[in-house]
Design a protein around this motif. Structure first.
Motif, mmCIF file in Angstrom:
data_model
loop_
_atom_site.group_PDB
_atom_site.id
_atom_site.type_symbol
_atom_site.label_atom_id
_atom_site.label_comp_id
_atom_site.label_asym_id
_atom_site.label_seq_id
_atom_site.Cartn_x
_atom_site.Cartn_y
_atom_site.Cartn_z
ATOM 1 N N MET A 91 1.022 -1.069 -0.172
ATOM 2 C CA MET A 91 0.201 0.017 -0.043
ATOM 3 C C MET A 91 0.805 1.182 0.013
ATOM 4 N N HIS A 99 -2.209 2.291 5.552
ATOM 5 C CA HIS A 99 -3.936 2.028 5.556
ATOM 6 C C HIS A 99 -4.164 0.904 6.585
ATOM 7 N N HIS A 116 -4.491 7.329 -5.344
ATOM 8 C CA HIS A 116 -3.337 6.269 -5.280
ATOM 9 C C HIS A 116 -2.754 6.119 -6.805
ATOM 10 N N PRO A 153 -1.835 -4.835 -4.379
ATOM 11 C CA PRO A 153 -2.167 -3.669 -3.612
ATOM 12 C C PRO A 153 -3.639 -3.206 -4.454
ATOM 13 N N TYR A 157 -8.305 -1.092 -3.496
ATOM 14 C CA TYR A 157 -8.793 0.055 -3.938
ATOM 15 C C TYR A 157 -10.131 0.144 -4.313
#
Length: 320
Positions: A91, A99, A116, A153, A157
């Protein structure tokens, strides 16, 4: 350029690592500037992330290919990590924030409404794809076989995963897509996560060494790399060994390996003494593509000292 001094320095550094295992990083490095830099990378940027090993384990003499890359390309000798576990580092590499505090799946923890890298690339018009070895179906949000979602990762999101079609287009299986995409030269940012064995998480470092020796030559022969690309070979964190408590509980950073490959490298065998971390990597990607820095990377030092406007053969000639 004579590589013997470089080899000798590396051998001495590796031999000394055990002496320093209880007192923080072997090389704390020197500070660098956070200034945004116009970097000369015009081709595809490739990122390959391995697992849970420090400098000594990776550059052990038995890992011939890792050592070859270090001697022929560049290393960040003060790349530091002080976060744990794996997921928080992934992350960090893609948002500049941890996070989470554990490796839970997206079903139990996700990131909503946070800037991001994937969103930045989309907004900047940069074609990109992430390749997960062993994932099978695209945009998989749970573990299967040797695929671990905690090493993906992009699965966390929601701005990506809530658009299922977009996620399935962007986050795909490595074996099914990578070779064809290399040849097609469609993408300018390509992230690669090896499976739990080839990432050296569950298997010896020599397994990862052999895997990388097959993948890097494909990349070097690709049009995306030959047209001014760069390769970042990174690790999420260091060894979970006797230094584990010292490194993570007491906040003492570990040295972790980082290899940079580019024809715009300062010179073959370049070893940067600058202190970097995962936010530095993210800032570097933002600077390469002319993306605005996230609030989390404004103060990060980009890995700019690796690159020259002229390709490295000219730089070597100038030094000699």
């Amino acid at each position: 350029m004579d590589k013997k001094p470089r080899q000798a320095r590396r051998a001495l550094a590796l031999a000394a690592l055990p002496l320093f295992c209880a007192c923080g990083p072997a090389n704390g490095g020197v500070p660098g500037a956070p200034d945004v830099v116009d970097l000369p990378i015009t081709g595809t940027v490739f990122t390959i992330v391995f697992e849970n090993h420090g400098v000594g384990a990776v550059f052990d003499p038995s890992n011939e290919y890792f050592n070859q890359l270090a001697e022929e390309h560049g290393t960040a000798d003060a790349y530091l990590a002080n976060d744990h576990p794996s997921l928080v580092n992934y992350m960090l590499m893609t948002s500049g924030l941890t996070h989470f505090s554990d490796n839970g799946p997206p079903a139990s923890q996700e990131v909503d409404g946070v800037e991001h890298l994937a969103a930045q690339l989309e907004a900047g018009g940069v074609p990109w794809r992430a390749y997960m070895e062993g994932m099978g179906e695209p945009c998989r949000l749970d573990d299967v076989g040797l695929y671990a979602v905690k090493h993906n990762p992009f699965a966390y999101y929601t701005s990506l995963t809530d658009d299922r079609a977009r996620c399935e287009e962007r986050v795909v299986d490595f074996d099914s897509h990578f070779a064809d995409d290399l040849a097609a030269n469609t993408y300018r940012y390509m992230w690669i996560t090896p499976d739990m064995c080839n990432s050296m998480h569950d298997c010896p470092t020599q397994t990862a060494d052999a895997w990388l020796s097959r993948v890097i030559p494909q990349i070097l022969d690709s049009p995306g790399y030959r047209e001014g690309g760069a390769i970042f070979v990174l690790w999420d964190e260091g060894d979970a060994d006797a230094t584990y408590a010292w490194s993570y509980v007491f906040g003492r950073p570990q040295n972790i390996p980082a290899i940079v490959i580019s024809e715009h490298l300062v010179y073959p065998g370049f070893a940067s003494p600058t202190r970097y971390d995962h936010r530095s990597y993210l800032a570097t990607i933002e600077d390469i593509f002319g993306l605005p820095r996230l609030p989390t990377t404004v103060a990060a030092t980009p890995m700019a000292d690796f690159f020259l406007d002229d390709p490295w053969p000219a730089a070597v000639d100038a030094v000699e």
